[in-house]
Motif scaffolding. Sequence first.
Motif, mmCIF file in Angstrom:
data_model
loop_
_atom_site.group_PDB
_atom_site.id
_atom_site.type_symbol
_atom_site.label_atom_id
_atom_site.label_comp_id
_atom_site.label_asym_id
_atom_site.label_seq_id
_atom_site.Cartn_x
_atom_site.Cartn_y
_atom_site.Cartn_z
ATOM 1 N N UNK A 279 0.848 -1.246 0.056
ATOM 2 C CA UNK A 279 0.091 0.022 0.020
ATOM 3 C C UNK A 279 0.822 1.201 0.018
ATOM 4 N N UNK A 280 2.127 1.155 0.498
ATOM 5 C CA UNK A 280 3.002 2.312 0.424
ATOM 6 C C UNK A 280 4.286 2.217 -0.230
ATOM 7 N N UNK A 281 4.061 1.531 -1.262
ATOM 8 C CA UNK A 281 5.048 1.320 -2.269
ATOM 9 C C UNK A 281 5.606 -0.277 -2.546
ATOM 10 N N UNK A 282 6.453 -0.359 -3.259
ATOM 11 C CA UNK A 282 6.837 -1.861 -3.658
ATOM 12 C C UNK A 282 7.340 -2.371 -2.518
ATOM 13 N N UNK A 283 6.631 -3.741 -2.028
ATOM 14 C CA UNK A 283 6.969 -4.448 -0.967
ATOM 15 C C UNK A 283 6.538 -5.882 -1.021
ATOM 16 N N UNK A 284 6.689 -6.594 -0.037
ATOM 17 C CA UNK A 284 6.308 -8.181 0.009
ATOM 18 C C UNK A 284 5.249 -8.114 0.950
ATOM 19 N N UNK A 285 4.580 -9.268 0.679
ATOM 20 C CA UNK A 285 3.428 -9.644 1.591
ATOM 21 C C UNK A 285 3.770 -11.026 2.109
ATOM 22 N N UNK A 286 3.783 -10.754 3.576
ATOM 23 C CA UNK A 286 4.054 -12.138 4.572
ATOM 24 C C UNK A 286 2.952 -13.056 4.342
ATOM 25 N N UNK A 287 3.249 -14.045 4.588
ATOM 26 C CA UNK A 287 1.906 -15.216 4.927
ATOM 27 C C UNK A 287 1.415 -14.625 6.271
ATOM 28 N N UNK A 288 0.397 -15.602 6.665
ATOM 29 C CA UNK A 288 -0.159 -15.289 8.186
ATOM 30 C C UNK A 288 0.915 -15.735 8.852
ATOM 31 N N UNK A 289 1.331 -16.981 8.885
ATOM 32 C CA UNK A 289 2.295 -17.524 9.811
ATOM 33 C C UNK A 289 3.546 -16.647 9.859
ATOM 34 N N UNK A 290 4.043 -16.295 8.728
ATOM 35 C CA UNK A 290 5.221 -15.475 8.821
ATOM 36 C C UNK A 290 5.063 -14.036 9.610
ATOM 37 N N UNK A 291 3.892 -13.608 9.324
ATOM 38 C CA UNK A 291 3.521 -12.303 9.874
ATOM 39 C C UNK A 291 3.395 -12.521 11.382
ATOM 40 N N UNK A 292 2.996 -13.653 11.881
ATOM 41 C CA UNK A 292 2.792 -13.975 13.380
ATOM 42 C C UNK A 292 4.331 -14.036 13.948
ATOM 43 N N UNK A 293 4.977 -14.873 13.224
ATOM 44 C CA UNK A 293 6.436 -14.808 13.494
ATOM 45 C C UNK A 293 7.284 -13.630 13.847
ATOM 46 N N UNK A 294 7.040 -12.481 12.590
ATOM 47 C CA UNK A 294 7.515 -11.365 12.832
ATOM 48 C C UNK A 294 7.015 -10.719 14.031
ATOM 49 N N UNK A 295 5.815 -10.687 14.280
ATOM 50 C CA UNK A 295 5.300 -10.148 15.564
ATOM 51 C C UNK A 295 5.789 -10.561 16.779
ATOM 52 N N UNK A 296 6.116 -11.899 16.938
ATOM 53 C CA UNK A 296 6.834 -12.319 18.051
ATOM 54 C C UNK A 296 8.263 -12.083 18.360
#
Length: 618
Positions: free
Chosen positions: A495-512
């Motif tokens: 939404x704010x430029x060229x980036x990557x989309x993490x999967x749900x599990x990857x996003x959760x690991x990143x939050x941890x």
Amino acid sequence: MSLKTAWQETCKFIKMMQKSEPHLLVYLFLTAMMTATVPFIPIYFSAQILDQLIAGQFHSAMQNVYWMIGISGVLGITSKALNQRFLKIQDCSENKISQRIVEKAYQLEYEELEKTETLDEMRKADQGCNGGGSTDSQLRDLLQFLTMLFSILYSLIFVGVLIMQILKSSQTRWMALASLFFLFALYALVILIGSILSAKAGELLQKMRRDNVHNNAMSNYIGNLGQSVTNGKDIRIFQMQKLIMHLFNKTVVSADFYLAWGTTNGKINGVITFLTQLASGMTYLVIGIIAMQGTIGIGEVMLYANAILRFTTSLVTLAASYNNIAYRYEYLNSYEAFIQRPNMSYEGTLPVEKRDDGEYHLTFDHVSYRYPGQSETALKDISFDLELKKHFAVVGRNGAGKTTFIKLMCRLAEPTEGRILLNGIDIRKYAFEEYVQIFSVVFQDFKLMEMPLGENLAASANVDDQKAMRVLEEVGLSARVAGMDKGLKTQLGKENGEGILLSGGEAQKAAIARALYKDAPVVILDEPTAALDPLAEAEIYENFNELVKDKTSIFISHRMSSCKFCDEIVVFDHGQIVQRGTHDQLAGQPGLYQELWEAQAQYYRHSHQMMEMIGSQV
């Protein structure tokens, strides 16, 4: 709005804006005066040049041409420079106002921020631009109002000179004055009708804008839905395009108040334009009659006719600007009312003791909590000690009070009854910024910002790369990051430029990983593995026990298998703690925990039998 009230509101508004731009008033007056002066230069010199050309005074006419070009050029450039500076002030003021709204939102109690009325107030303050209440619009209309005042003043000077010339003429004095009086009476009538109609148009416009505040919020939301990358899959699979376009047409294209306002406003502007054109024609007729009587020259016909016409248009514009200014204060007062809302009622001042050993002792002392506007109590008389450096699991059915318990602990809400103590001191006495430093939390509805991965982990622009990579390794995400071209500088989301989309599990690991990066003495995980597969979940828990061994940790989970890793399990039911103990203790005695455990154990046994059956068939 009365003139007195409008004056008081304007003074208040100017004082508010001078906090960010001390020289605002100086620029306002200089810009208005210069902008009003520029059109009168060619009006004055054109009359002189025309009379001199008729009289054959070509040399004098050329001199006046040079003077007109020179003065108009200097004043025009000065006016443009002042207007550009004022435009910058307008833009900066809008940005600073938005910044103040965001800062104020952070200063409110979180439970206040969750209220619908608070969100409506904030939306009304923040979306003033869409609703017609923005500070840059108000500054623009104030500038226009002052410009019209100066323009009226200059016009009156020329009208005064015309009257003096008429009075000097003994033969045609009374007829000329009578013609001029008729013209002014006509103008007075046009201005009166125009002011009434302008006020009506302004009132309708502001009503449309008030009705449009919620509509704008809805249209922005619906528009963002269609453009969102994260919503793209659902929109395509469920073929929601027609629904989204239907909602967009309903909120934007087919909104009744747009059509009603546009129709009425068009009629009002049509009447005002007709009356203004009528007055313009009569102006040239009356000034022409006066010229035919020999009172003024041909060039002066253009001079005085243009001066009177500018006087009229300036008055009509002045009335419209005044109506906009007066009605817009409703929105600006909404902004001021939001800014003046009380900050956190439990703001403390005590610093939290900095302890290298991480020994922070938390105690719930007969704590109860009821959500604002709710009759039912979410938590009832909770008394609980979090023993230092132990791992706790908080379990229970949905709505049992688990998340509320965590929100109170983190000071995202204030107990309705009782108190929470940190090392024996009521947490309301601590400075909020200091208190929250002792917590690392992964909420069930956690959010990763659409910014570089490293900044997400550090919650700061200053990233310790080694520390960031270490926590990513600990949660099993380092290999994924190593495969990214920009590593920790990789933008998340699109939404704010060229980036990557993490999967749900990857996003959760990143939050941890973000929680681990903060390295706080108390770690709270609210459903931390909901998006992970069973193998990844087991890996997280097996490693996490080691990662938080020197910290106090709290796990909220619906998966009873995660409780085996904890020193103590706390079972919530209907806002109360109904059981406490280890997994072996609670699983072996009748109660809610045993019921929940057996229900899931039966599922696990069934799944295991199914896998064995599939394996034997293969």
